[in-house]
Motif scaffolding. Structure first.
Motif, mmCIF file in Angstrom:
data_model
loop_
_atom_site.group_PDB
_atom_site.id
_atom_site.type_symbol
_atom_site.label_atom_id
_atom_site.label_comp_id
_atom_site.label_asym_id
_atom_site.label_seq_id
_atom_site.Cartn_x
_atom_site.Cartn_y
_atom_site.Cartn_z
ATOM 1 N N ALA A 175 0.828 -1.207 0.000
ATOM 2 C CA ALA A 175 0.000 0.000 0.000
ATOM 3 C C ALA A 175 0.863 1.258 0.000
ATOM 4 N N GLN A 176 1.970 1.242 0.728
ATOM 5 C CA GLN A 176 2.873 2.397 0.722
ATOM 6 C C GLN A 176 3.459 2.632 -0.662
ATOM 7 N N VAL A 177 3.869 1.562 -1.323
ATOM 8 C CA VAL A 177 4.456 1.689 -2.658
ATOM 9 C C VAL A 177 3.404 2.190 -3.649
ATOM 10 N N LEU A 178 2.204 1.647 -3.573
ATOM 11 C CA LEU A 178 1.128 2.115 -4.437
ATOM 12 C C LEU A 178 0.849 3.596 -4.197
ATOM 13 N N GLY A 179 0.935 4.031 -2.946
ATOM 14 C CA GLY A 179 0.719 5.438 -2.644
ATOM 15 C C GLY A 179 1.709 6.339 -3.362
ATOM 16 N N VAL A 180 2.969 5.913 -3.450
ATOM 17 C CA VAL A 180 3.960 6.682 -4.200
ATOM 18 C C VAL A 180 3.614 6.682 -5.680
ATOM 19 N N ALA A 181 3.271 5.524 -6.219
ATOM 20 C CA ALA A 181 2.927 5.446 -7.643
ATOM 21 C C ALA A 181 1.731 6.337 -7.979
ATOM 22 N N ARG A 182 0.761 6.412 -7.082
ATOM 23 C CA ARG A 182 -0.423 7.258 -7.336
ATOM 24 C C ARG A 182 -0.034 8.724 -7.497
ATOM 25 N N ARG A 183 1.041 9.134 -6.873
ATOM 26 C CA ARG A 183 1.463 10.536 -6.978
ATOM 27 C C ARG A 183 1.952 10.886 -8.379
ATOM 28 N N LEU A 184 2.187 9.865 -9.198
ATOM 29 C CA LEU A 184 2.629 10.101 -10.567
ATOM 30 C C LEU A 184 1.480 10.027 -11.565
ATOM 31 N N HIS A 185 0.262 10.007 -11.056
ATOM 32 C CA HIS A 185 -0.910 9.982 -11.937
ATOM 33 C C HIS A 185 -0.836 11.143 -12.927
ATOM 34 N N ASP A 186 -1.050 10.851 -14.194
ATOM 35 C CA ASP A 186 -1.082 11.815 -15.295
ATOM 36 C C ASP A 186 0.300 12.238 -15.771
ATOM 37 N N VAL A 187 1.375 11.669 -15.226
ATOM 38 C CA VAL A 187 2.705 11.932 -15.782
ATOM 39 C C VAL A 187 2.756 11.391 -17.207
ATOM 40 N N VAL A 188 3.442 12.106 -18.092
ATOM 41 C CA VAL A 188 3.533 11.741 -19.504
ATOM 42 C C VAL A 188 4.251 10.403 -19.667
ATOM 43 N N TYR A 189 3.790 9.601 -20.624
ATOM 44 C CA TYR A 189 4.467 8.349 -20.959
ATOM 45 C C TYR A 189 5.674 8.658 -21.855
ATOM 46 N N VAL A 190 6.849 8.210 -21.422
ATOM 47 C CA VAL A 190 8.067 8.275 -22.232
ATOM 48 C C VAL A 190 8.730 6.911 -22.168
ATOM 49 N N TRP A 191 8.956 6.293 -23.301
ATOM 50 C CA TRP A 191 9.614 4.995 -23.354
ATOM 51 C C TRP A 191 10.987 5.086 -22.688
ATOM 52 N N MET A 266 -6.384 -1.085 -12.462
ATOM 53 C CA MET A 266 -4.927 -1.002 -12.534
ATOM 54 C C MET A 266 -4.463 0.440 -12.694
ATOM 55 N N LEU A 267 -3.410 0.792 -11.954
ATOM 56 C CA LEU A 267 -2.669 2.038 -12.142
ATOM 57 C C LEU A 267 -1.428 1.699 -12.954
ATOM 58 N N HIS A 268 -1.247 2.373 -14.091
ATOM 59 C CA HIS A 268 -0.105 2.031 -14.942
ATOM 60 C C HIS A 268 0.244 3.192 -15.860
ATOM 61 N N ALA A 269 1.461 3.156 -16.387
ATOM 62 C CA ALA A 269 1.867 4.082 -17.433
ATOM 63 C C ALA A 269 1.412 3.470 -18.754
ATOM 64 N N CYS A 270 0.443 4.092 -19.387
ATOM 65 C CA CYS A 270 -0.252 3.513 -20.534
ATOM 66 C C CYS A 270 0.352 3.998 -21.841
ATOM 67 N N TYR A 271 0.833 3.061 -22.643
ATOM 68 C CA TYR A 271 1.444 3.377 -23.936
ATOM 69 C C TYR A 271 0.447 4.043 -24.879
ATOM 70 N N THR A 272 -0.779 3.536 -24.924
ATOM 71 C CA THR A 272 -1.754 4.059 -25.885
ATOM 72 C C THR A 272 -2.312 5.414 -25.463
ATOM 73 N N ARG A 273 -2.480 5.628 -24.172
ATOM 74 C CA ARG A 273 -3.016 6.905 -23.677
ATOM 75 C C ARG A 273 -1.906 7.917 -23.410
ATOM 76 N N ARG A 274 -0.659 7.457 -23.399
ATOM 77 C CA ARG A 274 0.531 8.305 -23.196
ATOM 78 C C ARG A 274 0.487 9.066 -21.867
ATOM 79 N N ARG A 275 -0.033 8.386 -20.848
ATOM 80 C CA ARG A 275 -0.127 8.982 -19.515
ATOM 81 C C ARG A 275 -0.123 7.869 -18.478
ATOM 82 N N VAL A 276 0.168 8.224 -17.227
ATOM 83 C CA VAL A 276 -0.086 7.328 -16.101
ATOM 84 C C VAL A 276 -1.553 7.481 -15.741
ATOM 85 N N ILE A 277 -2.283 6.377 -15.793
ATOM 86 C CA ILE A 277 -3.723 6.411 -15.560
ATOM 87 C C ILE A 277 -4.122 5.275 -14.628
#
Length: 306
Positions: A175-191, A266-277
């Motif tokens: 849960a702590q790690v997920l909390g950090v990942a949530r803070r990157l919501h909407d960050v741009v996707y860069v390969w 799922m929270l993930h950096a999405c290739y097709t949407r080019r964002r963390v969603i």
């Protein structure tokens, strides 16, 4: 020769010859990553000339230095077993490297970004120091500011204590790690991205665990091999979903962001949407879900908690 990154974010390239004109802002001694990311179109954001990114203070093994200012390195803090048992191989501009200290990493940047200054509340020397950056204190705090050893700087630089955290002695919870990942919501996707300016799917997982001093592999398929499989339906928030097409290896990863119900989330950096969603699994994504894994306490020490 062991060296350390002196740029706030250094991009690891597949080769010097693969670098494009649009990449120029990322090549300077300090690298202007916001300018680099904003200057790319959506196709340029997913070029395979970028392998990964390294944060300020991250160590590399330098294997070759060319006369044109490029170094062939192994990023020893980013496991990549299929490529090199020592770490992730690639190329960096020599100007982004400095002499490595033997003991780095007693504190970690917990803010999304922070700035390092020449004295408490003084002039900015390094802006855009990333979440997950590990550095060592150079003395006692003064008036809410902590002096830090920083590669490439003879004198300590100062960071606000509120932007830092000690590296934890115990493994974090999912849960702590997920909390950090949530803070990157909407960050741009860069390969290949591993920063709060641009990130990819496995980079998001690597960086969120890195915030707690856990050295997960860099790529999704290696992350699958380094974590513990669960039965689908046993997942909980903070676990990891893996995706693959029939007969092929893992190509995508994301964080389980809710307990499984009618639809998985799922929270993930999405290739097709080019964002963390953060989204429910549906359609092709649901069809290619092949596994759920957990970073268990027993595996953390094996993965290299710093």
């Amino acid at each position: 020769m062991l060296a350390a990154v002196r740029a706030t974010v250094a991009t690891l390239w597949s080769s010097p010859e693969a670098v494009r004109p649009v990449d120029r802002p990322a090549l300077g001694r300090l690298a202007d990553i916001p300018r680099w990311v904003s200057g790319m179109d959506t196709d340029q954001q997913v070029s395979d000339c970028v392998l990964s990114q390294l944060l300020l203070g991250e160590r590399v093994l330098v294997e070759e230095v060319r006369s044109d200012g490029w170094a062939r390195v192994v990023a020893v803090e980013q496991p990549a077993a299929k490529l090199d048992p020592r770490g992730y191989p690639g190329w960096l501009p020599v100007g982004q490297l400095a002499a490595a200290r033997q003991a780095e990493g007693a504190v970690v940047v917990d803010a999304t970004t922070t700035a390092l200054r020449d004295r408490p509340d003084g002039g900015v020397v390094l802006a855009g120091v990333m979440l997950g950056t590990r550095l060592s204190p150079a003395g006692a705090a003064e008036r809410g500011w902590l002096p830090l050893h920083v590669p490439g700087h003879d004198s300590p630089l100062w960071a606000p204590e509120r932007d830092l955290a000690p590296l934890p002695a115990d493994p974090p919870t999912a849960a702590q790690v997920l909390g950090v990942a949530r803070r990157l919501h909407d960050v741009v996707y860069v390969w290949g991205g591993v920063s709060t300016y641009g990130i990819d799917c496995s980079g998001l997982v690597h960086l969120a665990w890195r915030r707690f001093g856990v050295r997960l592999p860099r790529d999704a398929d290696d992350q699958a091999r380094a974590t513990t499989p669960l039965a689908l339906g046993e997942e909980r928030p903070g676990d990891l979903y893996f995706f693959a097409r029939p007969g092929r290896g893992v190509h995508h990863i994301g964080f389980v962001s809710a307990y499984p119900g009618a639809r998985r989330q799922m929270l993930h950096a999405c290739y097709t949407r080019r964002r963390v969603i953060d989204e429910p699994l549906a359609g092709d994504r649901a069809d290619t879900l092949v596994a759920v894994h957990r970073v268990s306490d027993g595996r953390v020490s094996a993965l290299g908690a710093d």
